[in-house]
Design an enzyme around this catalytic site. Sequence first.
Site, PDB file in Angstrom:
ATOM      1  N   SER A 117      45.945  33.898  46.123  1.00  0.00           N
ATOM      2  CA  SER A 117      45.197  35.239  46.054  1.00  0.00           C
ATOM      3  C   SER A 117      43.850  35.202  46.941  1.00  0.00           C
ATOM      4  O   SER A 117      43.403  36.222  46.826  1.00  0.00           O
ATOM      5  CB  SER A 117      44.548  35.231  44.459  1.00  0.00           C
ATOM      6  N   HIS A 138      51.436  38.206  49.109  1.00  0.00           N
ATOM      7  CA  HIS A 138      50.583  38.124  47.730  1.00  0.00           C
ATOM      8  C   HIS A 138      51.324  39.051  46.879  1.00  0.00           C
ATOM      9  O   HIS A 138      51.135  40.365  46.873  1.00  0.00           O
ATOM     10  CB  HIS A 138      49.176  38.406  48.241  1.00  0.00           C
ATOM     11  N   GLU A 150      50.922  42.445  49.152  1.00  0.00           N
ATOM     12  CA  GLU A 150      50.025  42.288  50.080  1.00  0.00           C
ATOM     13  C   GLU A 150      50.515  41.482  51.284  1.00  0.00           C
ATOM     14  O   GLU A 150      50.887  40.249  50.875  1.00  0.00           O
ATOM     15  CB  GLU A 150      48.685  41.733  49.714  1.00  0.00           C
ATOM     16  N   ASN A 188      41.969  41.449  45.878  1.00  0.00           N
ATOM     17  CA  ASN A 188      41.092  40.596  45.119  1.00  0.00           C
ATOM     18  C   ASN A 188      39.732  40.727  45.746  1.00  0.00           C
ATOM     19  O   ASN A 188      38.762  40.504  44.805  1.00  0.00           O
ATOM     20  CB  ASN A 188      41.563  39.078  45.116  1.00  0.00           C
TER      21      ASN A 188
HETATM   22  P1  NAD Z   1      50.084  29.406  36.675  1.00  0.00           P
HETATM   23  O1  NAD Z   1      49.108  28.357  36.178  1.00  0.00           O
HETATM   24  O2  NAD Z   1      50.721  30.343  35.640  1.00  0.00           O
HETATM   25  O3  NAD Z   1      51.264  28.469  37.430  1.00  0.00           O
HETATM   26  C1  NAD Z   1      50.989  27.554  38.328  1.00  0.00           C
HETATM   27  C2  NAD Z   1      52.132  26.632  38.322  1.00  0.00           C
HETATM   28  O4  NAD Z   1      52.040  25.418  39.571  1.00  0.00           O
HETATM   29  C3  NAD Z   1      52.134  25.749  37.053  1.00  0.00           C
HETATM   30  O5  NAD Z   1      53.386  25.709  36.591  1.00  0.00           O
HETATM   31  C4  NAD Z   1      51.763  24.475  37.632  1.00  0.00           C
HETATM   32  O6  NAD Z   1      52.562  23.469  37.131  1.00  0.00           O
HETATM   33  C5  NAD Z   1      52.488  24.487  39.068  1.00  0.00           C
HETATM   34  N1  NAD Z   1      51.781  23.078  39.736  1.00  0.00           N
HETATM   35  C6  NAD Z   1      50.653  22.891  39.913  1.00  0.00           C
HETATM   36  N2  NAD Z   1      50.511  21.921  40.990  1.00  0.00           N
HETATM   37  C7  NAD Z   1      51.495  21.889  41.543  1.00  0.00           C
HETATM   38  C8  NAD Z   1      52.166  21.075  42.500  1.00  0.00           C
HETATM   39  N3  NAD Z   1      51.485  20.146  43.194  1.00  0.00           N
HETATM   40  N4  NAD Z   1      53.447  21.067  42.762  1.00  0.00           N
HETATM   41  C9  NAD Z   1      54.077  22.064  42.218  1.00  0.00           C
HETATM   42  N5  NAD Z   1      53.685  23.051  41.285  1.00  0.00           N
HETATM   43  C10 NAD Z   1      52.611  22.710  40.878  1.00  0.00           C
HETATM   44  O7  NAD Z   1      49.510  30.140  38.045  1.00  0.00           O
HETATM   45  P2  NAD Z   1      49.787  31.639  38.585  1.00  0.00           P
HETATM   46  O8  NAD Z   1      49.159  32.739  37.772  1.00  0.00           O
HETATM   47  O9  NAD Z   1      51.310  31.533  38.466  1.00  0.00           O
HETATM   48  O10 NAD Z   1      49.168  31.502  39.868  1.00  0.00           O
HETATM   49  C11 NAD Z   1      50.252  30.822  41.113  1.00  0.00           C
HETATM   50  C12 NAD Z   1      49.493  31.226  42.394  1.00  0.00           C
HETATM   51  O11 NAD Z   1      49.718  32.670  42.487  1.00  0.00           O
HETATM   52  C13 NAD Z   1      48.139  31.080  42.634  1.00  0.00           C
HETATM   53  O12 NAD Z   1      47.896  30.955  44.286  1.00  0.00           O
HETATM   54  C14 NAD Z   1      47.463  32.547  42.204  1.00  0.00           C
HETATM   55  O13 NAD Z   1      46.176  32.701  43.073  1.00  0.00           O
HETATM   56  C15 NAD Z   1      48.153  33.236  42.699  1.00  0.00           C
HETATM   57  N6  NAD Z   1      48.437  34.652  42.196  1.00  0.00           N
HETATM   58  C16 NAD Z   1      48.160  34.913  40.799  1.00  0.00           C
HETATM   59  C17 NAD Z   1      48.159  36.128  40.319  1.00  0.00           C
HETATM   60  C18 NAD Z   1      47.857  36.386  38.826  1.00  0.00           C
HETATM   61  O14 NAD Z   1      47.666  37.407  38.254  1.00  0.00           O
HETATM   62  N7  NAD Z   1      48.110  35.178  38.200  1.00  0.00           N
HETATM   63  C19 NAD Z   1      48.224  37.263  41.037  1.00  0.00           C
HETATM   64  C20 NAD Z   1      48.675  37.151  42.342  1.00  0.00           C
HETATM   65  C21 NAD Z   1      48.753  35.732  42.794  1.00  0.00           C
END
Ligand code: NAD
Length: 289
Positions: A117, A138, A150, A188
């Site tokens: 993000s 993104h 994005e 963001n």
């Molecule tokens: P989340 O907490 O739902 O999921 C993250 C996952 O990553 C978890 O299942 C965790 O077990 C796993 N994980 C952690 N460390 C790991 C590793 N070393 N190897 C493999 N897996 C691992 O988080 P999310 O909301 O899915 O966010 C994930 C990414 O997407 C982040 O970079 C976040 O910034 C980005 N993002 C999030 C959103 C949002 O609205 N939540 C929107 C766009 C982008």
Amino acid sequence: MKTIGIIGAGQMGSGIAHVCALAGLDVRLLDANAEALPKAVAGIDKNIERQVQRGKVKAEDKAAALKRISTSADYASFGDCDLVIEAATENEAVKREVFKKLCPVLKPEALIASNTSSISITRLAATTDRPAKFIGMHFMNPVPLMQLVEIIRGIVTDDKTFEIIKALTAKLGKTAAVAEDFPAFIVNRILLPMINESVYTLYEGVGNVESIDTAMKLGANHPMGPLELADFIGLDTCLAVMHVLYDGLADSKYRPCPLLVKYVEAGWLGRKTKRGFYDYAGEKPVPTR
Ligand code: NAD
């Protein structure tokens, strides 16, 4: 582009797997937490079923999409991937560790995209063996419903990688907006300071959770209030983005609200932990302040 690997089976990784599988791509999903994988597959099944019920997806396409998704905890499963999309926790150290394990198993021509993000694509790319084939992709949450992707080029990303990712975005039925590689990119950079300001508004007692969200929904025509949206995104992700803005742009206007920090310290991360600015334990979300 036939086979896509996805690292992180949380809300974003699951959503990306969902849209890729429906678009006819083979998907390999990996997570460090073994429990996340069956949970992700069950969630994808439920979400595609919802699209079937609404007449948006045919039942046979759902079955075919689910068959295309396989899960593993072993990076070797990415050996035949044309692209791997990293969607692990928003923490630079975690992502570095992921790329360290990923690069040795990839075929030389494979591309890597990060769904970060906010973290610098150029800096993440530099930790890999293929910075020219590394790009920011993104997706927005929830991935199956949100139209935008994005696309962020690092300073080293080559034109071919950019064109392939633009074409993939279109194949997934999404619209691309191209952003330069500066902290938090476009969406963001604008959205998170607004959310952080809404937490300050709560912290300073200008309004309570309900009045702040009602004000922005009815007064600014936002479909969700900023605190409701923060819970939806995940308060840990919101805080991580504010830190990236604060550190990356060195401007005090991006300082994270202490109340946001406290909620994250308490483990109140929003919907995913059933408590954030709202309590999600019951049938209807209840404001906590
Ligand atoms: P989340 O907490 O739902 O999921 C993250 C996952 O990553 C978890 O299942 C965790 O077990 C796993 N994980 C952690 N460390 C790991 C590793 N070393 N190897 C493999 N897996 C691992 O988080 P999310 O909301 O899915 O966010 C994930 C990414 O997407 C982040 O970079 C976040 O910034 C980005 N993002 C999030 C959103 C949002 O609205 N939540 C929107 C766009 C982008």
